[in-house]
Design a protein around this motif. Structure first.
Motif, PDB file in Angstrom:
ATOM      1  N   LEU A   1       0.834  -1.210   0.000  1.00 13.25           N
ATOM      2  CA  LEU A   1       0.000   0.000   0.000  1.00 13.25           C
ATOM      3  C   LEU A   1       0.868   1.258   0.000  1.00 13.25           C
ATOM      4  CD1 LEU A   1      -2.809  -1.048   2.493  1.00 13.25           C
ATOM      5  CD2 LEU A   1      -2.946  -0.932  -0.008  1.00 13.25           C
ATOM      6  N   ASP A   2       1.969   1.228   0.753  1.00 14.19           N
ATOM      7  CA  ASP A   2       2.885   2.375   0.759  1.00 14.19           C
ATOM      8  C   ASP A   2       3.464   2.611  -0.635  1.00 14.19           C
ATOM      9  OD1 ASP A   2       2.503   2.893   3.468  1.00 14.19           O
ATOM     10  OD2 ASP A   2       4.230   1.682   4.083  1.00 14.19           O
ATOM     11  N   ALA A   3       3.895   1.535  -1.294  1.00 16.97           N
ATOM     12  CA  ALA A   3       4.462   1.654  -2.643  1.00 16.97           C
ATOM     13  C   ALA A   3       3.403   2.127  -3.637  1.00 16.97           C
ATOM     14  CB  ALA A   3       5.054   0.317  -3.084  1.00 16.97           C
ATOM     15  N   TRP A   4       2.168   1.632  -3.493  1.00 14.64           N
ATOM     16  CA  TRP A   4       1.071   2.035  -4.371  1.00 14.64           C
ATOM     17  C   TRP A   4       0.798   3.529  -4.227  1.00 14.64           C
ATOM     18  CZ3 TRP A   4      -4.032   3.659  -3.233  1.00 14.64           C
ATOM     19  CH2 TRP A   4      -4.909   3.664  -4.320  1.00 14.64           C
ATOM     20  N   LEU A   5       0.760   4.025  -2.992  1.00 11.66           N
ATOM     21  CA  LEU A   5       0.546   5.452  -2.764  1.00 11.66           C
ATOM     22  C   LEU A   5       1.681   6.285  -3.350  1.00 11.66           C
ATOM     23  CD1 LEU A   5      -0.798   5.392   0.900  1.00 11.66           C
ATOM     24  CD2 LEU A   5      -2.084   6.066  -1.140  1.00 11.66           C
ATOM     25  N   GLU A   6       2.905   5.816  -3.197  1.00 15.54           N
ATOM     26  CA  GLU A   6       4.064   6.555  -3.716  1.00 15.54           C
ATOM     27  C   GLU A   6       4.103   6.577  -5.238  1.00 15.54           C
ATOM     28  OE1 GLU A   6       6.522   8.386  -2.258  1.00 15.54           O
ATOM     29  OE2 GLU A   6       5.400   8.168  -0.396  1.00 15.54           O
ATOM     30  N   SER A   7       3.392   5.654  -5.889  1.00 19.71           N
ATOM     31  CA  SER A   7       3.430   5.579  -7.348  1.00 19.71           C
ATOM     32  C   SER A   7       2.681   6.721  -8.023  1.00 19.71           C
ATOM     33  CB  SER A   7       2.847   4.236  -7.822  1.00 19.71           C
ATOM     34  OG  SER A   7       1.438   4.213  -7.658  1.00 19.71           O
ATOM     35  N   PHE A   8       1.883   7.454  -7.276  1.00 20.42           N
ATOM     36  CA  PHE A   8       1.127   8.555  -7.858  1.00 20.42           C
ATOM     37  C   PHE A   8       1.971   9.820  -7.861  1.00 20.42           C
ATOM     38  CE2 PHE A   8      -2.050   5.567  -6.435  1.00 20.42           C
ATOM     39  CZ  PHE A   8      -2.837   5.477  -7.570  1.00 20.42           C
ATOM     40  N   VAL A   9       1.863  10.568  -8.952  1.00 23.17           N
ATOM     41  CA  VAL A   9       2.617  11.807  -9.108  1.00 23.17           C
ATOM     42  C   VAL A   9       2.113  12.826  -8.102  1.00 23.17           C
ATOM     43  CG1 VAL A   9       3.172  13.686 -10.700  1.00 23.17           C
ATOM     44  CG2 VAL A   9       2.968  11.348 -11.551  1.00 23.17           C
ATOM     45  N   ARG A  10       3.025  13.490  -7.476  1.00 24.72           N
ATOM     46  CA  ARG A  10       2.652  14.566  -6.546  1.00 24.72           C
ATOM     47  C   ARG A  10       2.598  15.874  -7.308  1.00 24.72           C
ATOM     48  NH1 ARG A  10       6.695  12.842  -1.720  1.00 24.72           N
ATOM     49  NH2 ARG A  10       5.719  10.839  -1.341  1.00 24.72           N
ATOM     50  N   ARG A  11       1.528  16.584  -7.107  1.00 27.31           N
ATOM     51  CA  ARG A  11       1.339  17.882  -7.779  1.00 27.31           C
ATOM     52  C   ARG A  11       1.509  18.993  -6.754  1.00 27.31           C
ATOM     53  NH1 ARG A  11       1.551  16.224 -12.746  1.00 27.31           N
ATOM     54  NH2 ARG A  11      -0.136  14.904 -13.427  1.00 27.31           N
ATOM     55  N   THR A  12       2.208  20.027  -7.160  1.00 23.57           N
ATOM     56  CA  THR A  12       2.336  21.185  -6.287  1.00 23.57           C
ATOM     57  C   THR A  12       1.301  22.247  -6.665  1.00 23.57           C
ATOM     58  OG1 THR A  12       4.031  22.139  -7.711  1.00 23.57           O
ATOM     59  CG2 THR A  12       4.775  20.819  -5.830  1.00 23.57           C
ATOM     60  N   HIS A  13       0.758  22.114  -7.886  1.00 26.58           N
ATOM     61  CA  HIS A  13      -0.209  23.089  -8.355  1.00 26.58           C
ATOM     62  C   HIS A  13      -1.137  22.403  -9.356  1.00 26.58           C
ATOM     63  CE1 HIS A  13      -1.815  26.725 -10.205  1.00 26.58           C
ATOM     64  NE2 HIS A  13      -1.452  27.327  -9.106  1.00 26.58           N
ATOM     65  N   LEU A  14      -2.414  22.699  -9.321  1.00 29.56           N
ATOM     66  CA  LEU A  14      -3.385  22.058 -10.200  1.00 29.56           C
ATOM     67  C   LEU A  14      -3.141  22.345 -11.683  1.00 29.56           C
ATOM     68  CD1 LEU A  14      -6.701  22.541  -8.215  1.00 29.56           C
ATOM     69  CD2 LEU A  14      -5.376  20.460  -8.501  1.00 29.56           C
TER      70      LEU A  14
END
Length: 78
Positions: A58-71
């Protein structure tokens, strides 16, 4: 809960709380698999009829999503 009492394998209810998603999302994701245009399902294991989610998966799955700093970042608008 301290680290000694935390289970490595989580139930569907525990996993949904851990990733802040609904249990119905997890059920639907298991049925859909990793179809195009859908949020991919987190990895799971089956032990008999029981479905379990490993905490590290689950930790790896969550980390697989790109983090956005701005929409507007992916539209090229600044």
């Amino acid at each position: 809960m301290n680290n000694q009492t935390q289970s490595r394998a989580l139930t569907e209810k525990e996993a949904s709380q851990y990733i802040c998603m609904s249990r119905s999302f997890l059920r639907q994701a298991r049925m859909d698999g990793n179809r195009e245009n859908r949020t991919p399902a987190p990895p799971f294991i089956k032990i008999g009829r029981a479905v379990r989610y490993l905490r590290e998966d689950l930790d790896a799955w969550l980390e697989s999503f790109v983090r956005r700093t701005h929409l507007y970042q992916d539209k090229g608008v600044m």
